[in-house]
Design an enzyme around this catalytic site. Structure first.
Site: not given
Ligand code: NAD
Length: 427
Positions: A117
């Protein structure tokens, strides 16, 4: 320095999230009677890099010093793999915890990777596009000796996206002197990115709704879904759930939370978010106090934003029948225990969001072979891998009378243990 085999934690990586990750690992190691040497070895990451670098703002007279990290938890299984997040509060312990989770996730679905990571301490919402590009290129330079298609392959995570990956690919390629698409995944298709990668985490997660619903006797058609986080994972999860016939009745992001008992038109909400930057003020919706999304009466609750949102404080008020963990580490361990006692079925992050890394694996394979698959091949293989992993861990969970998270970790850690024992110790 010799680690304490009691805790496996040293001050180097200490943080609430790393402590949680190690505690979870120790618990499962105990349940599965893991070899003591391997237990100690796996409780700390193999490589941790902290970098600081200058970052010039658009206002040309301002140069900030920014901190960044890249942690590779396990180099035994093949190259390491894991996202890069841009967030103000990211720290070494958080990145190390997420790298450890990636190791288990890859092993659970059978991918030939160890976990990694990365993170940069910056608020991505405050950066212009050119600032994000400069920051990304300089961070890439700082970690360039540690990444590569056969070494460590970054991907998007919170606050980063396919543009970020494109800039990393370009910076890396420029420095090695030839195009090297396999250095990152989640990049634009024009650069060797894979179709369906962007949607894979959210869609993969929702592909586990039918087998979960079947196991619990829930009817998917008309079931009620709440999604916390409306970024990459949340949007595609919401879209896929509504395409499946479920009603997405609540959505939340950093700007607020909205509720509509008849179910949202997800494309319309996505359009609103593209225009305004968040779900707040979406027409045809009631305003919801953001924390209430975890307490709504629904069938499937999908935390898809940040870690540590379901805690011992709000867990007793959760009414969802199933939690599908889209985010990494959304449920604290104390909350996990409470929810298990309440019979809430949790599909844990290490499985529920593994669609992202699985599609990344497909992208990497395609880049190495310079041969690209069709969308239907990718979607079909993704569904097959996730559904097989789900059914295998469900069997472990039933036969060993453990929850699904423990079952997942038993499967993943066992695979890593076999590889470590087969490789032995050098020298
Ligand atoms: P992103 O940045 O595209 O979206 C994050 C979302 O969460 C946004 O809508 C943001 O407004 C919201 N957010 C952030 N802080 C917040 C808060 N305090 N309260 C409410 N909403 C909040 O991120 P993503 O890629 O969608 O990732 C989201 C989660 O999924 C993370 O934990 C990431 O580690 C996990 N994840 C992502 C992927 C991927 O392929 N993108 C894969 C596995 C896991």
């Amino acid at each position: 320095m010799v680690l304490s085999s009691q805790t496996g934690v040293t001050n180097e990586w200490d943080s609430p999230m790393f402590r949680e990750a190690v505690k979870q690992f120790e618990h499962v190691a105990e349940v599965m009677n893991l070899d003591d040497n391997i237990r100690e070895r796996l409780s700390v990451p193999q490589r941790s890099l902290i970098v600081s670098f200058p970052f010039r703002r658009d206002a040309y007279d301002t140069v900030d010093t920014v901190l960044g990290y890249r942690v590779q938890h396990l180099l035994t299984m093949g190259p390491t793999k894991g996202g890069i997040r841009y967030a103000e509060d990211v720290n070494l312990g958080e990145v190390a915890a997420l790298a450890m989770l990636m190791t288990w996730k890859c092993a659970i679905v059978g991918l030939p990777f160890g976990g990694a990571k990365g993170g940069v301490c910056v608020n991505p919402r405050e950066l212009s596009r050119s600032e994000t590009q400069r920051l990304t290129r300089r961070y890439t330079m700082e970690i360039i000796k540690f990444i590569g298609p056969d070494q460590d392959i970054p991907a998007p995570d919170m606050g980063t996206n396919e543009h970020t990956m494109g800039w990393i690919m370009d910076t890396y390629s420029t420095h090695v002197g030839h195009a090297e698409p396999g250095v990152v995944t989640g990049k634009p298709p024009a650069l060797g990115g894979s179709v369906a990668r962007r949607e894979a985490t959210g869609r993969g997660l929702v592909s586990l709704i039918p087998p979960t619903a079947h196991h619990l006797g829930i009817k998917v058609e008309g079931s009620r879904v709440a999604v916390h986080g409306f970024g990459n994972v949340g949007q595609y999860a919401a879209l896929a759930a509504s395409e499946m016939g479920a009603k997405v009745i609540a959505l939340a992001d950093i700007t607020g939370a909205i509720h509509n008992d008849s179910g949202f038109d997800i494309e319309a909400v996505r359009e609103h978010v593209r225009r305004t930057g968040g779900v707040a003020d979406f027409p045809d919706s009631d305003v919801l106090e953001p924390s209430m999304i975890f307490e709504l009466d629904c069938d499937f609750l999908i935390p898809a934003a940040i870690q540590g949102v379901i805690t011992e404080e709000n867990a007793p008020r959760v009414k969802a029948r199933v939690i599908l963990e889209g985010a990494n580490g959304p449920t604290t361990q104390k909350a996990d225990v409470i929810l298990r006692e309440m019979d809430v079925f949790i599909v844990p992050d290490v499985l529920a969001n593994a669609g992202g890394v699985t599609a990344s694996y497909f992208e990497w394979v395609q880049d190495l072979q310079n041969y690209f698959w069709s969308e239907s091949e990718i979607v079909g293989r993704l569904r097959e891998i996730l559904n097989r992993a789900f059914s295998e861990v469900l069997d472990i969970s039933i036969s060993r009378k453990v929850d699904l998270r423990t079952a997942c970790l038993i499967k993943g850690i066992r695979r890593v243990e076999s590889a470590k024992l087969a490789r032995g110790v050098y020298p």
